[in-house]
Design a protein around this motif. Structure first.
Motif, PDB file in Angstrom:
ATOM      1  N   MET A   1       0.859  -1.162   0.000  1.00  0.00           N
ATOM      2  CA  MET A   1       0.000   0.000   0.000  1.00  0.00           C
ATOM      3  C   MET A   1       0.904   1.223   0.000  1.00  0.00           C
ATOM      4  O   MET A   1       1.851   1.298   0.773  1.00  0.00           O
ATOM      5  N   ARG A   2       0.591   2.163  -0.862  1.00  0.00           N
ATOM      6  CA  ARG A   2       1.313   3.432  -0.878  1.00  0.00           C
ATOM      7  C   ARG A   2       0.341   4.547  -0.514  1.00  0.00           C
ATOM      8  O   ARG A   2      -0.777   4.585  -1.018  1.00  0.00           O
ATOM      9  N   ILE A   3       0.814   5.425   0.354  1.00  0.00           N
ATOM     10  CA  ILE A   3      -0.003   6.549   0.815  1.00  0.00           C
ATOM     11  C   ILE A   3       0.786   7.827   0.533  1.00  0.00           C
ATOM     12  O   ILE A   3       1.921   7.986   0.999  1.00  0.00           O
ATOM     13  N   TYR A   4       0.169   8.710  -0.235  1.00  0.00           N
ATOM     14  CA  TYR A   4       0.794   9.974  -0.603  1.00  0.00           C
ATOM     15  C   TYR A   4       0.052  11.118   0.066  1.00  0.00           C
ATOM     16  O   TYR A   4      -1.182  11.141   0.069  1.00  0.00           O
ATOM     17  N   ASP A   5       0.781  12.068   0.623  1.00  0.00           N
ATOM     18  CA  ASP A   5       0.187  13.326   1.067  1.00  0.00           C
ATOM     19  C   ASP A   5       0.239  14.258  -0.133  1.00  0.00           C
ATOM     20  O   ASP A   5       1.286  14.835  -0.451  1.00  0.00           O
ATOM     21  N   ALA A   6      -0.893  14.359  -0.810  1.00  0.00           N
ATOM     22  CA  ALA A   6      -0.958  15.113  -2.062  1.00  0.00           C
ATOM     23  C   ALA A   6      -1.046  16.608  -1.803  1.00  0.00           C
ATOM     24  O   ALA A   6      -1.530  17.045  -0.761  1.00  0.00           O
ATOM     25  N   VAL A   7      -0.576  17.369  -2.771  1.00  0.00           N
ATOM     26  CA  VAL A   7      -0.729  18.817  -2.749  1.00  0.00           C
ATOM     27  C   VAL A   7      -2.128  19.088  -3.302  1.00  0.00           C
ATOM     28  O   VAL A   7      -2.403  18.772  -4.471  1.00  0.00           O
ATOM     29  N   PRO A   8      -3.041  19.617  -2.471  1.00  0.00           N
ATOM     30  CA  PRO A   8      -4.455  19.724  -2.860  1.00  0.00           C
ATOM     31  C   PRO A   8      -4.696  20.384  -4.211  1.00  0.00           C
ATOM     32  O   PRO A   8      -5.483  19.875  -5.017  1.00  0.00           O
ATOM     33  N   GLU A   9      -4.019  21.478  -4.483  1.00  0.00           N
ATOM     34  CA  GLU A   9      -4.287  22.184  -5.743  1.00  0.00           C
ATOM     35  C   GLU A   9      -3.740  21.440  -6.968  1.00  0.00           C
ATOM     36  O   GLU A   9      -4.060  21.797  -8.103  1.00  0.00           O
ATOM     37  N   ASN A  10      -2.960  20.376  -6.736  1.00  0.00           N
ATOM     38  CA  ASN A  10      -2.386  19.623  -7.851  1.00  0.00           C
ATOM     39  C   ASN A  10      -2.929  18.196  -7.960  1.00  0.00           C
ATOM     40  O   ASN A  10      -2.385  17.376  -8.701  1.00  0.00           O
ATOM     41  N   LEU A  11      -4.011  17.915  -7.236  1.00  0.00           N
ATOM     42  CA  LEU A  11      -4.556  16.556  -7.245  1.00  0.00           C
ATOM     43  C   LEU A  11      -4.965  16.085  -8.637  1.00  0.00           C
ATOM     44  O   LEU A  11      -4.695  14.942  -9.015  1.00  0.00           O
ATOM     45  N   ILE A  13      -3.740  16.956 -11.507  1.00  0.00           N
ATOM     46  CA  ILE A  13      -2.514  16.682 -12.252  1.00  0.00           C
ATOM     47  C   ILE A  13      -1.886  15.374 -11.764  1.00  0.00           C
ATOM     48  O   ILE A  13      -1.411  14.557 -12.568  1.00  0.00           O
ATOM     49  N   PHE A  14      -1.897  15.163 -10.449  1.00  0.00           N
ATOM     50  CA  PHE A  14      -1.351  13.939  -9.855  1.00  0.00           C
ATOM     51  C   PHE A  14      -2.082  12.714 -10.408  1.00  0.00           C
ATOM     52  O   PHE A  14      -1.456  11.749 -10.869  1.00  0.00           O
ATOM     53  N   HIS A  15      -3.412  12.743 -10.394  1.00  0.00           N
ATOM     54  CA  HIS A  15      -4.196  11.604 -10.893  1.00  0.00           C
ATOM     55  C   HIS A  15      -3.949  11.382 -12.382  1.00  0.00           C
ATOM     56  O   HIS A  15      -3.802  10.240 -12.833  1.00  0.00           O
ATOM     57  N   GLU A  16      -3.889  12.446 -13.159  1.00  0.00           N
ATOM     58  CA  GLU A  16      -3.649  12.317 -14.603  1.00  0.00           C
ATOM     59  C   GLU A  16      -2.254  11.764 -14.884  1.00  0.00           C
ATOM     60  O   GLU A  16      -2.090  10.911 -15.770  1.00  0.00           O
ATOM     61  N   PHE A  17      -1.260  12.239 -14.152  1.00  0.00           N
ATOM     62  CA  PHE A  17       0.103  11.745 -14.344  1.00  0.00           C
ATOM     63  C   PHE A  17       0.172  10.250 -14.047  1.00  0.00           C
ATOM     64  O   PHE A  17       0.752   9.472 -14.811  1.00  0.00           O
ATOM     65  N   PHE A  18      -0.442   9.846 -12.951  1.00  0.00           N
ATOM     66  CA  PHE A  18      -0.456   8.424 -12.608  1.00  0.00           C
ATOM     67  C   PHE A  18      -1.152   7.614 -13.700  1.00  0.00           C
ATOM     68  O   PHE A  18      -0.604   6.629 -14.202  1.00  0.00           O
ATOM     69  N   ARG A  19      -2.342   8.031 -14.075  1.00  0.00           N
ATOM     70  CA  ARG A  19      -3.141   7.282 -15.053  1.00  0.00           C
ATOM     71  C   ARG A  19      -2.458   7.192 -16.415  1.00  0.00           C
ATOM     72  O   ARG A  19      -2.417   6.122 -17.023  1.00  0.00           O
ATOM     73  N   ASP A  20      -1.908   8.308 -16.880  1.00  0.00           N
ATOM     74  CA  ASP A  20      -1.396   8.375 -18.245  1.00  0.00           C
ATOM     75  C   ASP A  20       0.063   7.959 -18.392  1.00  0.00           C
ATOM     76  O   ASP A  20       0.458   7.468 -19.446  1.00  0.00           O
ATOM     77  N   TRP A  21       0.859   8.152 -17.356  1.00  0.00           N
ATOM     78  CA  TRP A  21       2.299   7.939 -17.480  1.00  0.00           C
ATOM     79  C   TRP A  21       2.823   6.744 -16.673  1.00  0.00           C
ATOM     80  O   TRP A  21       3.702   6.033 -17.148  1.00  0.00           O
ATOM     81  N   GLN A  38      -8.827   8.608  -2.910  1.00  0.00           N
ATOM     82  CA  GLN A  38      -8.454   9.930  -2.420  1.00  0.00           C
ATOM     83  C   GLN A  38      -9.252  10.166  -1.150  1.00  0.00           C
ATOM     84  O   GLN A  38     -10.474  10.038  -1.142  1.00  0.00           O
ATOM     85  N   THR A  39      -8.567  10.496  -0.058  1.00  0.00           N
ATOM     86  CA  THR A  39      -9.240  10.709   1.213  1.00  0.00           C
ATOM     87  C   THR A  39      -9.708  12.161   1.326  1.00  0.00           C
ATOM     88  O   THR A  39      -9.295  13.025   0.559  1.00  0.00           O
ATOM     89  N   ASP A  40     -10.543  12.417   2.308  1.00  0.00           N
ATOM     90  CA  ASP A  40     -11.057  13.773   2.520  1.00  0.00           C
ATOM     91  C   ASP A  40      -9.956  14.758   2.905  1.00  0.00           C
ATOM     92  O   ASP A  40     -10.118  15.961   2.735  1.00  0.00           O
ATOM     93  N   ASP A  41      -8.837  14.237   3.434  1.00  0.00           N
ATOM     94  CA  ASP A  41      -7.737  15.132   3.817  1.00  0.00           C
ATOM     95  C   ASP A  41      -6.614  15.114   2.775  1.00  0.00           C
ATOM     96  O   ASP A  41      -5.449  15.345   3.090  1.00  0.00           O
ATOM     97  N   ASP A  42      -6.971  14.839   1.527  1.00  0.00           N
ATOM     98  CA  ASP A  42      -6.071  14.953   0.370  1.00  0.00           C
ATOM     99  C   ASP A  42      -4.903  13.980   0.375  1.00  0.00           C
ATOM    100  O   ASP A  42      -3.837  14.273  -0.163  1.00  0.00           O
ATOM    101  N   ARG A  43      -5.112  12.809   0.936  1.00  0.00           N
ATOM    102  CA  ARG A  43      -4.134  11.744   0.756  1.00  0.00           C
ATOM    103  C   ARG A  43      -4.617  10.867  -0.393  1.00  0.00           C
ATOM    104  O   ARG A  43      -5.809  10.765  -0.658  1.00  0.00           O
ATOM    105  N   VAL A  44      -3.681  10.252  -1.066  1.00  0.00           N
ATOM    106  CA  VAL A  44      -4.004   9.293  -2.122  1.00  0.00           C
ATOM    107  C   VAL A  44      -3.447   7.950  -1.662  1.00  0.00           C
ATOM    108  O   VAL A  44      -2.275   7.846  -1.291  1.00  0.00           O
TER     109      VAL A  44
END
Length: 101
Positions: A1-11, A13-21, A38-44
């Motif tokens: 399991m990987r848990i990322y603390d995402a940058v909210p304003e870039n979520l 872009i993060f999802h697209e980068f993962f999906r496409d690349w 994606q959790t309510d506190d912007d973790r993935v």
């Protein structure tokens, strides 16, 4: 399991980068994505399944050696910061519980 603390304003872009690349490269080498949330506190949170630790290590080695992975990482350098921390936890199946009927 990987848990990322995402940058909210870039979520997005993060999802697209993962999906496409990243995902296509990982799947090509045998990784099995169980789910990504994606959790309510912007973790993935991404849950992956591997047959065993040796299989995980082989797949990760193959992914890192893949030219498409190198291209993805070069592309990532052009993106804003996607996450601030990443945690990786290895899990094993727990014994099955009997459910009362």
């Amino acid at each position: 399991m990987r848990i990322y603390d995402a940058v909210p304003e870039n979520l997005t872009i993060f999802h697209e980068f993962f999906r496409d690349w990243l995902l296509p490269v990982q799947l090509r080498h045998g990784a099995r994505l169980i789910g990504r949330w994606q959790t309510d506190d912007d973790r993935v949170v991404a849950v992956w399944e591997y047959d065993d630790r040796d299989t995980y290590e082989r797949i990760q080695r193959d992914v890192r050696a893949d030219p498409d992975c190198h291209r993805a990482q070069a592309h990532r350098q052009t993106l804003p910061t996607l996450f601030t921390t990443r945690d990786e936890v290895f899990m094993h199946a727990a014994p099955q519980l009997d459910h009362p009927t």
